[in-house]
Design an enzyme around this catalytic site. Structure first.
Site, PDB file in Angstrom:
ATOM      1  N   LEU B  74      10.129 -32.259 -18.533  1.00 46.75           N
ATOM      2  CA  LEU B  74      11.568 -32.034 -18.406  1.00 46.75           C
ATOM      3  C   LEU B  74      12.268 -33.317 -17.919  1.00 46.75           C
ATOM      4  O   LEU B  74      12.526 -33.466 -16.724  1.00 46.75           O
ATOM      5  CB  LEU B  74      11.786 -30.878 -17.426  1.00 46.75           C
ATOM      6  CG  LEU B  74      13.032 -30.009 -17.598  1.00 46.75           C
ATOM      7  CD1 LEU B  74      12.981 -28.823 -16.660  1.00 46.75           C
ATOM      8  CD2 LEU B  74      14.303 -30.753 -17.493  1.00 46.75           C
ATOM      9  N   ALA B  75      12.596 -34.215 -18.838  1.00 48.73           N
ATOM     10  CA  ALA B  75      13.202 -35.485 -18.447  1.00 48.73           C
ATOM     11  C   ALA B  75      13.844 -36.118 -19.672  1.00 48.73           C
ATOM     12  O   ALA B  75      13.151 -36.641 -20.550  1.00 48.73           O
ATOM     13  CB  ALA B  75      12.145 -36.426 -17.859  1.00 48.73           C
ATOM     14  N   GLU B  76      15.145 -36.087 -19.707  1.00 48.71           N
ATOM     15  CA  GLU B  76      15.856 -36.555 -20.899  1.00 48.71           C
ATOM     16  C   GLU B  76      15.750 -38.060 -21.090  1.00 48.71           C
ATOM     17  O   GLU B  76      15.692 -38.548 -22.224  1.00 48.71           O
ATOM     18  CB  GLU B  76      17.326 -36.136 -20.848  1.00 48.71           C
ATOM     19  CG  GLU B  76      17.573 -34.667 -21.159  1.00 48.71           C
ATOM     20  CD  GLU B  76      17.237 -33.748 -20.006  1.00 48.71           C
ATOM     21  OE1 GLU B  76      16.967 -34.256 -18.897  1.00 48.71           O
ATOM     22  OE2 GLU B  76      17.224 -32.518 -20.189  1.00 48.71           O
ATOM     23  N   GLN B  98      18.685 -30.228 -25.033  1.00 53.81           N
ATOM     24  CA  GLN B  98      18.806 -28.769 -25.060  1.00 53.81           C
ATOM     25  C   GLN B  98      20.261 -28.295 -25.120  1.00 53.81           C
ATOM     26  O   GLN B  98      20.575 -27.374 -25.877  1.00 53.81           O
ATOM     27  CB  GLN B  98      18.079 -28.172 -23.857  1.00 53.81           C
ATOM     28  CG  GLN B  98      17.749 -26.717 -24.029  1.00 53.81           C
ATOM     29  CD  GLN B  98      16.666 -26.278 -23.060  1.00 53.81           C
ATOM     30  OE1 GLN B  98      16.920 -26.074 -21.888  1.00 53.81           O
ATOM     31  NE2 GLN B  98      15.456 -26.134 -23.560  1.00 53.81           N
ATOM     32  N   PHE B  99      21.109 -28.921 -24.334  1.00 54.11           N
ATOM     33  CA  PHE B  99      22.547 -28.624 -24.383  1.00 54.11           C
ATOM     34  C   PHE B  99      23.303 -29.939 -24.184  1.00 54.11           C
ATOM     35  O   PHE B  99      22.824 -30.843 -23.480  1.00 54.11           O
ATOM     36  CB  PHE B  99      22.965 -27.647 -23.273  1.00 54.11           C
ATOM     37  CG  PHE B  99      22.594 -26.215 -23.539  1.00 54.11           C
ATOM     38  CD1 PHE B  99      23.495 -25.351 -24.158  1.00 54.11           C
ATOM     39  CD2 PHE B  99      21.353 -25.729 -23.161  1.00 54.11           C
ATOM     40  CE1 PHE B  99      23.149 -24.028 -24.392  1.00 54.11           C
ATOM     41  CE2 PHE B  99      21.016 -24.407 -23.395  1.00 54.11           C
ATOM     42  CZ  PHE B  99      21.902 -23.550 -24.009  1.00 54.11           C
ATOM     43  N   ASP B 100      24.512 -29.979 -24.737  1.00 56.34           N
ATOM     44  CA  ASP B 100      25.398 -31.132 -24.637  1.00 56.34           C
ATOM     45  C   ASP B 100      25.439 -31.791 -23.262  1.00 56.34           C
ATOM     46  O   ASP B 100      25.330 -33.001 -23.122  1.00 56.34           O
ATOM     47  CB  ASP B 100      26.821 -30.708 -25.038  1.00 56.34           C
ATOM     48  CG  ASP B 100      27.110 -29.268 -24.659  1.00 56.34           C
ATOM     49  OD1 ASP B 100      27.101 -28.966 -23.461  1.00 56.34           O
ATOM     50  OD2 ASP B 100      27.316 -28.444 -25.579  1.00 56.34           O
ATOM     51  N   GLY B 101      25.589 -30.952 -22.219  1.00 53.55           N
ATOM     52  CA  GLY B 101      25.764 -31.496 -20.880  1.00 53.55           C
ATOM     53  C   GLY B 101      24.515 -32.135 -20.306  1.00 53.55           C
ATOM     54  O   GLY B 101      24.567 -32.756 -19.244  1.00 53.55           O
ATOM     55  N   HIS B 145      27.058 -26.387 -20.497  1.00 55.17           N
ATOM     56  CA  HIS B 145      26.497 -25.825 -21.726  1.00 55.17           C
ATOM     57  C   HIS B 145      27.519 -25.725 -22.856  1.00 55.17           C
ATOM     58  O   HIS B 145      27.260 -25.088 -23.869  1.00 55.17           O
ATOM     59  CB  HIS B 145      25.916 -24.428 -21.457  1.00 55.17           C
ATOM     60  CG  HIS B 145      24.679 -24.422 -20.624  1.00 55.17           C
ATOM     61  ND1 HIS B 145      24.683 -24.731 -19.286  1.00 55.17           N
ATOM     62  CD2 HIS B 145      23.386 -24.139 -20.936  1.00 55.17           C
ATOM     63  CE1 HIS B 145      23.452 -24.619 -18.804  1.00 55.17           C
ATOM     64  NE2 HIS B 145      22.641 -24.271 -19.780  1.00 55.17           N
TER      65      HIS B 145
HETATM   66  C1  LIG Z   1      18.999 -32.123 -17.101  1.00 61.56           C
HETATM   67  C2  LIG Z   1      18.745 -30.759 -17.632  1.00 61.56           C
HETATM   68  N1  LIG Z   1      18.006 -30.604 -18.737  1.00 61.56           N
HETATM   69  C3  LIG Z   1      17.792 -29.384 -19.256  1.00 61.56           C
HETATM   70  C4  LIG Z   1      18.291 -28.264 -18.660  1.00 61.56           C
HETATM   71  C5  LIG Z   1      18.047 -26.890 -19.266  1.00 61.56           C
HETATM   72  N2  LIG Z   1      17.187 -26.104 -18.388  1.00 61.56           N
HETATM   73  C6  LIG Z   1      17.688 -25.200 -17.529  1.00 61.56           C
HETATM   74  S1  LIG Z   1      16.515 -24.526 -16.569  1.00 61.56           S
HETATM   75  C7  LIG Z   1      15.282 -25.420 -17.315  1.00 61.56           C
HETATM   76  C8  LIG Z   1      13.871 -25.276 -16.860  1.00 61.56           C
HETATM   77  C9  LIG Z   1      13.737 -25.568 -15.401  1.00 61.56           C
HETATM   78  O1  LIG Z   1      12.426 -25.335 -14.961  1.00 61.56           O
HETATM   79  P1  LIG Z   1      12.026 -25.408 -13.438  1.00 61.56           P
HETATM   80  O2  LIG Z   1      12.489 -26.720 -12.879  1.00 61.56           O
HETATM   81  O3  LIG Z   1      10.589 -25.120 -13.348  1.00 61.56           O
HETATM   82  O4  LIG Z   1      12.892 -24.282 -12.715  1.00 61.56           O
HETATM   83  P2  LIG Z   1      12.847 -22.708 -12.966  1.00 61.56           P
HETATM   84  O5  LIG Z   1      13.843 -22.392 -14.035  1.00 61.56           O
HETATM   85  O6  LIG Z   1      11.462 -22.342 -13.332  1.00 61.56           O
HETATM   86  O7  LIG Z   1      13.278 -22.084 -11.675  1.00 61.56           O
HETATM   87  C10 LIG Z   1      15.817 -26.215 -18.316  1.00 61.56           C
HETATM   88  C11 LIG Z   1      15.033 -27.105 -19.190  1.00 61.56           C
HETATM   89  C12 LIG Z   1      19.070 -28.464 -17.504  1.00 61.56           C
HETATM   90  N3  LIG Z   1      19.617 -27.434 -16.862  1.00 61.56           N
HETATM   91  N4  LIG Z   1      19.274 -29.709 -17.010  1.00 61.56           N
END
Ligand SMILES: Cc1ncc(C[n+]2csc(CCOP(=O)(O)OP(=O)(O)O)c2C)c(N)n1
Ligand SMILES: Cc1ncc(C[n+]2csc(CCOP(=O)(O)OP(=O)(O)O)c2C)c(N)n1
Ligand SMILES: [Mg+2]
Ligand SMILES: [Mg+2]
Lengths: 370, 339, 339, 370
Positions: B74-76, B98-101, B145
């Site tokens: 999870l790292a853009e 995943q989303f614009d923001g 979003h």
């Molecule tokens: C910078 C960013 N990228 C993508 C997202 C979309 N997104 C929302 S929750 C999530 C997963 C988060 O996982 P975790 O850190 O394990 O937390 P959990 O939801 O399991 O509590 C993602 C990819 C986001 N909110 N922010």
């Protein structure tokens, strides 16, 4: 100025194969099978890149370069790691890896273009297997990581074929270790077990900031928490840098995953020719580090242990003079690009709107000069 | 071409076999691109097993393997940064944001690396990277979003910035974007993913061309992505009042297809631009500036803009007021016709 | 007020005591802000002991301590992100971004946090953060050290975006920016840091107002930051040919001071905007769009823009061709006068 | 679907003070001095936040909320850590910390606004000492770090005054651990010895991605390389979460610097109400985790060991029903904001240009509704 006083003693567990006095020592984990001729060749590398560096500084003073980032003091880290690479490995430098560039056959003049302001890079990163200099701190570590992902997808790790198995070497500095990008690179490399070696030249300073600003524990320890080994090496010891990098590149090629090497060294010169280190560090620090000079110890070894003839040193010195002449004369002869070339290579296919801008600009340039 | 009809029921008929949603069209376009070129890899958060939160990559990991459809950490910044490295190694990465923001943590890698490396390398390397971004509002989502960050990219030399507004364009444009040797930021109007099933045209339009999607003589309405539908609805409404609006789907925000825009406005003398992004320093401002400069004597009125306001995207209960909706667009056309 | 005359020779005379460079004016402005409010803290890379690579914070750590002038780890996202936390704790952080091109790793924190938190919190918290960015070209630097990223911020609701063009403005504006309860992105024209020594006016102009720096009746030239000097030189040159150019220093890119711009263009009928950032989707496009919309019938000619090209900033040997220089500005004024 | 099969056994060194069967056990490093009444109060917390959560899910299904991110399974991690906070400590949540919000006296209805789409936050972060929910993954860890810098500058650490010494608690998820921001927060916290506790709820999943995608070593180990301690706690054990968080917050308040706590737990529900976990994980996984339910074990303890009367459970149940009613009725009654309010609080001082936009918009709204 209050002097910034710090211990510069290496950690006891720092890998060293050649003492500052030029004595060969062994390390159980990093045996190095190397002939005296090979060590002499490394000596030549060290001397020549130091010469390129000092010529570049002089050229900057004379206004021939806009800027220069000196590698003085870091020659061993760069030549040791650079010579550990195989031809088909890929290396990702920062803006200071002139020694690695040398090992990757980047012509000394080609290296100057960026600092002269005639281009933004200069060599073909894929021909030299040496990425262009990257100035945004840490960004290249992700490029290296992605390249390593490609290597895996190409099936070029762990096959046992030495011509095929490929490793990636990513350089960065102690300051860079704080950037998100570098840590994300660690995340990806660890989670993906990628064939990459992160090579951190801890030269103790990020411009004016001592490494303690970035971390209160040795940087090589960062790796473990991402799931791969980290090791500190005497960055002024070309043999140790060679041996340690070679081993970890081998591990990478053999699908054993990433590692982090921290080369403990010192930036002997200002950050760049623009910098004034008297504002932030004690001269005495550099004095201490001079005793650990990366070239002197090899020379001492070659003279005392390998009994290399004075002719060898004379020959290297002669070559160094030639190199100086080549760089000096060549740099002045690098032509300026044409103004219209700013529109080149913005896109592979020049869009019409940019073509129009170019044409307008060209006719404007013509009208002004007419 | 592998047999795609059996593997996954969600993608069971050929793209040209009948009307499909935009989501499905994108899925098919991606599939086709992956079949055409083994160097195409898809990477992003949840794009693999889940098929993406919008299911645009549905079934692709199953069919092409985990090596080509990569669920990333999870790292853009790393998604974009490693795509650069993959491109250097000869790959053609398609990154999903995943989303614009959530594109902003990757902004540095896009602006300072992806956009510049071809130039830095004097053309010796290419960055054939596609960055897919579902964008825009209207879906009742929470903060970050529903944004429309396209201007940030259009202002960045070295990038191509496009958006699709129909399933057919989605199908063809995503393939063209991936085939482009320039980096492309590809904006998908998420609100339209499942809006309608429409047939796929037998061939696409070049990626950098705008298209007149409805001819008219009285006023030119320029839209892209989600607002094309609004513009078309407005045109239908205006027709009743005897106003014939020409609707242009911009398709490419950078570069801009000035010939198409100028040709239209020289005929109509009036132009209204509609986009969801905040008005100031938005896509509309550049179009207005250029059109005014290049067709000054043809304009009966200043170019008007109907856009999101210069505020953060509002809580979703207010988004339909905030968005450039039909009423606001009609109001602007009324105003411009009275000029 | 502590005695500043002895501590550091670089700041040995009072700001109003005589002409100073812009660098010095900024230094004095920062010092004054720190004296006025103990919650003001300065943070960034090398801002402490070194005093910043441009010496703008010279001597401040010595006089205010390491707690208030903070040499941070090398991470722009964290510089901004921790400033948010400091602001929540009641501080008034002034962040230095070392060079324009290095703001992007911090872009997410600026755009999605700094700009939005006051709004997210329904006004219950404030983000009095100042982000100082030395910007622009002309100093013979390497890549990423000569950029003009102001439009990215001007397009972001919630931020104020300003630039100074003179020592006096630098002195007053930096203090106003720090005193502002809104976040301010403060662009400093690095090329002007040491360009000239000029006196500090007894009082400043409000942060969001443009200023007519040279009155004229034939054409309005709008500039900000480094291009104000170019515009003034052009005006002198034009005078010889009998063209009286009015020069406006925009000062604030967001919000825009439309009354001042409109008042001028309604008198002159012609406007040329000059900035270093790439032309497309730049500051000039919004000004052109708004001016055209709001003063349509006053315009004798379309608004013209003289700007950087839509390319990455070139290698420094070409920067003086690439930049909107005097020749290019004069050429544009010639063209607009012939319209 | 190929089932994603993984071991869910905790590491042997995970801190546990209450077994899944409800048995009190001791841990040498984390003694917990707690009365049965206090445990009963924790039980009540756990039950009520689970109730709020399930009501919110129901409200989402009925269209009253746009979305909901459920905390099911993570109640102990959140109540344990939340109850370890002192009033004047500051906490920085993600979007899922409804249990911590409860501990910070955020009204259940206030919590709904963001998910209902009537506001972007709702409470006063400084009145509750609980930051607004942050949706951009990891961003809040830097805010927390900066806040901790402020605490240090205020002289509010290590004074020995319990009313003054302040700690900061930063929440994030296993997925978030990969973000640059989170790692930069570690860098700053370590290098600056800041009074902050990073609390990672490793609920095994980041939407569809298992934690192995993010790291091949346990997440708590990340801390050491940044120079501070990391510990893994049974995230389904409210007593262990309380004890461990309390101790590390104490360390922070006493100027002993940062720590990382990894609460090993499980996201029992879909990621949000939009998600369909059947696409990516085996149902059996949740079945296994059900045996470790954070509430059941406390109930078992209270019943069997503390011999709490059935009346207590009945009273909690009654309170839970009341809460449900309150949430259900209250949510529907939350008014929509006015359209013009989109212009509020964009700036502290509304610029003229935005005032004009607001006025135009207001008169347009009037004209349309007229
Ligand atoms: C910078 C960013 N990228 C993508 C997202 C979309 N997104 C929302 S929750 C999530 C997963 C988060 O996982 P975790 O850190 O394990 O937390 P959990 O939801 O399991 O509590 C993602 C990819 C986001 N909110 N922010
Ligand atoms: C993102 C970014 N921020 C700031 C800079 C300015 N800068 C150039 S070099 C440097 C210090 C780098 O220190 P380190 O990583 O230790 O490398 P060294 O220069 O010592 O080789 C800084 C802050 C930059 N190039 N990129
Ligand atoms: Mg360094
Ligand atoms: Mg998780």
């Amino acid at each position: 100025m209050t002097e910034h006083v710090r211990a510069v003693h290496p950690e006891p567990n720092m890998v060293q194969l050649l003492t500052p006095e030029g004595q060969r020592v062994e390390h159980p984990d990093y045996p190095l099978d190397i002939t005296d001729d090979e060590i002499a060749a490394l000596y030549r590398d060290l001397v020549l890149v130091r010469r390129i560096d000092s010529e570049a500084i002089a050229l900057q003073r004379q206004g021939e370069l806009g800027l220069w980032a000196s590698l003085l003091g870091q020659e061993a880290a760069q030549i040791g790691s650079g010579r550990a690479l195989k031809r088909h490995d890929m290396a990702f430098p920062t803006y200071r890896e002139h020694g690695v560039a040398w090992c990757r056959d980047v012509d000394a003049l080609t290296l100057l273009g960026l600092y002269r302001g005639t281009n933004l890079g200069g060599w073909d990163p894929l021909a030299n297997n040496f990425n262009l200099y990257t100035i945004v701190i840490g960004a290249q570590t992700l490029h290296a990581t992605g390249y390593a992902m490609g290597v895996v997808r190409d099936g070029a790790v762990g096959t046992g074929d030495p011509e095929r198995d490929t490793a990636v070497l990513a350089f960065f500095g102690d300051g860079a270790s704080s950037q998100g990008d570098v840590n994300e690179a660690f995340v990806w490399a660890g989670a993906g077990n990628l064939p990459i070696v992160f090579f951190c030249q801890n030269n103790q300073w990020a411009i004016s900031e001592p490494v303690e600003r970035q971390s209160r524990v040795p940087l090589f320890q960062r790796a473990a928490g991402f799931g791969f080994p980290g090791v500190r090496v005497d960055g002024n010891d070309v043999l140790a840098c060679l041996a340690v990098t070679r081993k970890h590149l081998d591990n990478a090629r053999n699908a054993q995953g990433p590692s982090l090497i921290e080369a403990f060294t010192y930036r002997m010169n200002p950050h760049t020719t623009n910098d004034d280190p008297r504002r932030y560090r004690a001269l005495s620090e550099a004095e201490t580090w001079k005793l650990k000079d990366p070239i002197e110890r090899v020379r001492a070894y070659l003279t005392r242990e390998a009994r290399v003839e004075p002719e060898f040193f004379a020959a290297v010195e002669a070559e160094s003079l030639e190199m100086a002449e080549y760089v000096r004369a060549g740099c002045r002869a690098i032509p300026d690009p044409t103004p219209e070339s700013v529109f080149d290579n913005v896109y592979v296919d020049l869009p019409d709107e940019l073509r129009e801008q170019r044409e307008e600009f060209a006719s404007f340039v013509k009208s002004v000069s007419a | 071409m592998s047999d795609i009809s059996s593997a996954n029921p969600a993608v069971s008929s050929a793209p040209l076999g009948g009307p499909v949603t935009m989501a499905r069209a994108l899925n098919e376009g991606l599939r086709q691109a992956m079949e055409d070129d083994p160097k195409v890899v898809i990477m992003g958060e949840d794009v693999g097993r889940l098929g993406g939160v919008f299911r645009i990559t549905d079934g692709l990991q199953k069919d092409f393997g985990e090596d080509r459809v990569i669920d990333t950490p999870l790292a853009e910044s790393a998604i974009i940064g490693t795509a650069v490295g993959l491109a250097l190694r000869g790959y053609r990465p398609v990154c999903e944001i995943q989303f614009d923001g959530f594109v902003f943590p990757g902004f540095d890698q896009i602006v300072s690396q992806v956009a510049k490396i071809h130039n830095r390398a004097a053309g010796l390397v290419r960055m054939p990277i596609t960055i897919r971004i579902p964008f825009g509002g209207g879906i009742g989502a929470i903060e970050h979003h529903s944004e429309s960050p396209e201007t940030y990219f259009a202002h960045t030399p070295g990038l191509r910035v496009v958006s699709c507004s129909s399933p057919s364009d989605a199908y063809w444009m995503i393939q063209e974007a991936i085939a482009s040797d320039d980096p492309v930021v590809f904006f998908e109007p998420k609100r339209q993913y499942h809006a309608a099933k429409l047939p796929i045209e037998p061939a696409g339009t070049p990626l950098d061309q705008a298209r007149v999607v409805r001819p008219g003589r009285d006023v030119t309405v320029v839209a892209y992505g989600p607002t094309v539908a609004t513009a078309l609805t407005a045109a239908e409404t205006l027709k009743v009042d005897g106003v014939e609006a020409e609707v242009i789907d911009l398709r490419s925000m950078s570069p801009l297809d000035m010939p198409t825009l100028l040709d239209s406005v020289r005929r109509t003398g009036r132009m209204v631009i509609v986009h969801e992004a905040p008005q100031s320093f938005g896509i509309g401002s550049e179009i207005a500036a250029r059109v005014t400069e290049q067709a000054f004597y043809s304009l009966e009125a200043p170019v008007l803009r109907v856009t999101g306001f210069d505020t953060p995207y509002p809580p979703s209960r207010l988004e339909h007021d905030w968005l450039p909706n039909l009423d606001r667009l009609l109001d602007a056309v009324d105003r411009i016709m009275e000029f």
